[in-house]
Design an enzyme around this catalytic site. Structure first.
Site, PDB file in Angstrom:
ATOM      1  N   GLY A   1      13.231  20.588   1.801  1.00  0.00           N
ATOM      2  CA  GLY A   1      13.413  19.205   1.820  1.00  0.00           C
ATOM      3  C   GLY A   1      12.223  18.467   1.050  1.00  0.00           C
ATOM      4  O   GLY A   1      12.236  17.273   1.287  1.00  0.00           O
TER       5      GLY A   1
ATOM      6  N   LYS B   1       4.432   4.427 -10.157  1.00  0.00           N
ATOM      7  CA  LYS B   1       3.201   3.893  -9.494  1.00  0.00           C
ATOM      8  C   LYS B   1       2.053   3.343 -10.425  1.00  0.00           C
ATOM      9  O   LYS B   1       1.264   2.754 -10.001  1.00  0.00           O
ATOM     10  CB  LYS B   1       2.836   5.214  -8.714  1.00  0.00           C
TER      11      LYS B   1
ATOM     12  N   GLU C   1       0.884  -1.043   0.005  1.00  0.00           N
ATOM     13  CA  GLU C   1      -0.166   0.089   0.047  1.00  0.00           C
ATOM     14  C   GLU C   1       0.937   1.366   0.066  1.00  0.00           C
ATOM     15  O   GLU C   1       0.507   2.198  -0.550  1.00  0.00           O
ATOM     16  CB  GLU C   1      -0.941   0.094   1.406  1.00  0.00           C
TER      17      GLU C   1
END
Lengths: 335, 168
Positions: free
Chosen positions: A202, A220, A144
């Protein structure tokens, strides 16, 4: 009480989050009937083992395990030697060859360990093989956290929407790109400025190409296509365009007509492209958020959004996967 | 091909059925019928607009049959642009012959560029353009987008298309 011995491989940002979350949620999980014992943590410098569970306080302050390792075992050697029921694999991702995660997962699955991971590389490179290996060994492979971070997507489709035919999934799967596009649209600043702002915060890596060229999103798309659509595709099957060509002027023109420009991954179209998304669409989330629209035959379109990255957030998705493995026979089973 | 047809019917029973028969006989698929009872013409006729999906070559036969039935055909067969789509282009939009880019769409006959805004931040920098394209139907919109995508590849333009809001 179900006693589960967990080994963690990878001690970077996500690995720290996993140690933290497992420690914080230990009591809650015990109340649910699940006693998770973190018997080992391994990184590229060595391994910390403890039969009673590795003490989170002792290692969370360390950047690597170099100063606290109780053994010099690394990688596959550690996976083979340590007796555990489940491995959490969170080493750095590589979507070209999948290593070192691919070797880790193969070793764990082959020796009958469940695998839970946030590492996209091995799944992009050889999802079919890993899935088969898990089935042959009677264990589960859960991932997941690889798509949309903490945003529920794979479990939502596999469990909650079970019975629906899934016609497609489109969404924003990269928080770095979404942050850059959001800032460009808000401030009218060029791509390079928004990128350097994201790097300062960042949110973007020093070498941002993996995110901004759409590579991460395409990875993905491959995982979703293979896992939810049984498509058996490779990275090279995805048509990818990143966000580096998007201008603040394009964003302004689009906004004037009621659109945002977002980097959208599309399954089963297998495309990753900057796309016009109506500003009032639930997909058009801002900042580092991810979102996904799931098109179904029975439930219409379901849209989810949430944080796509982050140490604790990713660990949360990993925890969901772990509990779902042991819930299979307890709560969700049909007798 | 999607066509529209404006007719005028007498205000007596059975006229609408009379108007539909020639369409049906010529295998026209009726998409919509708008019957304006409240907007009678000065001659007391009722305007009706049909939108149909049919073979263009049969339009004359339909018109002839309608006239035989005493129905006046005000306008028929002109394509109506009923679908539209927004697209953003980024790159050397003007220098890569914007006129040609637009013409590739306009010359199809089923789609046209109806709106254009251009932003050029500097001579050597990439410009950005917003285009609104309209077409005779959803399939024609997709064809127009495919043409634009190919032009984009040829002219090294980033073509930013709208998201499909439905599963395709």
């Amino acid at each position: 009480m179900r006693d589960v011995k967990v080994s963690l491989v990878g001690f970077g940002i996500v690995g720290h989050g996993v140690v933290d979350v497992l420690s914080r949620k230990r009591e809650l999980l015990r109340e649910m009937g699940l006693n998770l014992r973190l018997v080992s943590v391994t990184d590229h410098t060595g391994t910390v083992t403890s039969e009673d569970g590795v003490d989170a306080k002792k290692i969370l302050g360390e950047r690597t395990l170099a100063n606290v390792a109780t053994s010099s075992m690394k990688g596959k050697e550690a996976i083979d030697a340590i007796d555990s029921d489940l491995m959490i694999e969170v080493t750095p991702t590589n979507i070209v060859h999948g290593q070192p995660g691919l070797g880790h997962m193969e070793a764990a699955l082959a020796s009958g360990k469940h695998v839970v991971t946030s590492n996209k590389g091995p799944l992009v490179v050889s999802y079919g093989r890993l899935k088969k290996l898990a089935e042959e060994n009677g264990v589960m492979l859960k991932f997941e956290a690889t798509v949309g971070g903490t945003m529920p997507l794979i479990s939502l489709v596999e469990r909650t929407l079970v019975g629906n035919a899934i016609l497609g999934v489109r969404g924003i799967f990269n928080g770095t790109c979404n942050y850059i596009l959001t800032r460009m649209a808000e401030e009218g600043i060029p791509y390079a400025h928004a990128l350097s702002e994201a790097q300062d915060m960042g949110i973007a890596e020093a070498d941002p190409s993996y995110d901004v060229e759409g590579v991460d999103t395409a990875g993905k798309v491959v995982i979703l296509a293979n896992s939810l659509f049984d498509m058996n595709i490779k990275y090279s099957d995805v048509d990818v365009t990143g966000i580096t060509g998007v201008t603040p002027e394009a964003l302004a023109l689009a906004k004037k007509r009621g659109y945002a420009i977002k980097l959208i991954g599309d399954v089963p179209a297998l495309t990753v492209r900057p796309t016009l998304v109506p500003l009032d669409s639930p997909l058009a989330v801002a900042g580092t958020l991810n979102s996904a629209a799931i098109y179904t035959d029975l439930s219409g379109t379901i849209t989810v959004s949430g944080l796509g990255a982050g140490s604790i957030e990713t660990a949360s998705a990993i925890l969901t996967d772990i509990t779902s493995i042991y819930r299979t026979k307890r709560i969700d089973a049909i007798f | 091909m999607r066509l529209s047809m404006d007719l005028e019917l007498q205000d007596v029973p059975g006229q609408l059925l009379l108007a539909m028969q020639p369409l049906s006989d010529n295998k026209a698929n009726i998409i919509s019928v708008v019957h304006h009872r409240d907007r009678k013409t000065p001659r007391g006729m009722i305007p009706v607009r049909f939108i149909v999906e049919m073979d263009r070559s049969r339009i004359e036969a339909v018109k002839a049959r309608l006239k035989e039935s005493g129905i006046s055909v005000v306008r028929a067969g002109e394509d109506r642009f009923i679908e539209s789509v927004s697209v953003v282009l980024v790159g050397h939009v003007l220098d890569s012959d914007l006129g040609d880019t637009i013409n590739r769409i306009d010359s199809t006959g089923f789609a046209e560029v109806m709106d254009l805004s251009l932003t050029m931040p500097g001579v050597s920098e990439h410009s950005s353009a917003y285009l609104k394209i309209r077409a005779t139907g959803k399939a024609e919109i997709h064809k127009a987008l495919t043409i634009l995508r190919n032009v984009g590849e040829e002219k090294k333009l980033l073509v930013i298309e709208p998201i499909e809001m439905e599963a395709v």
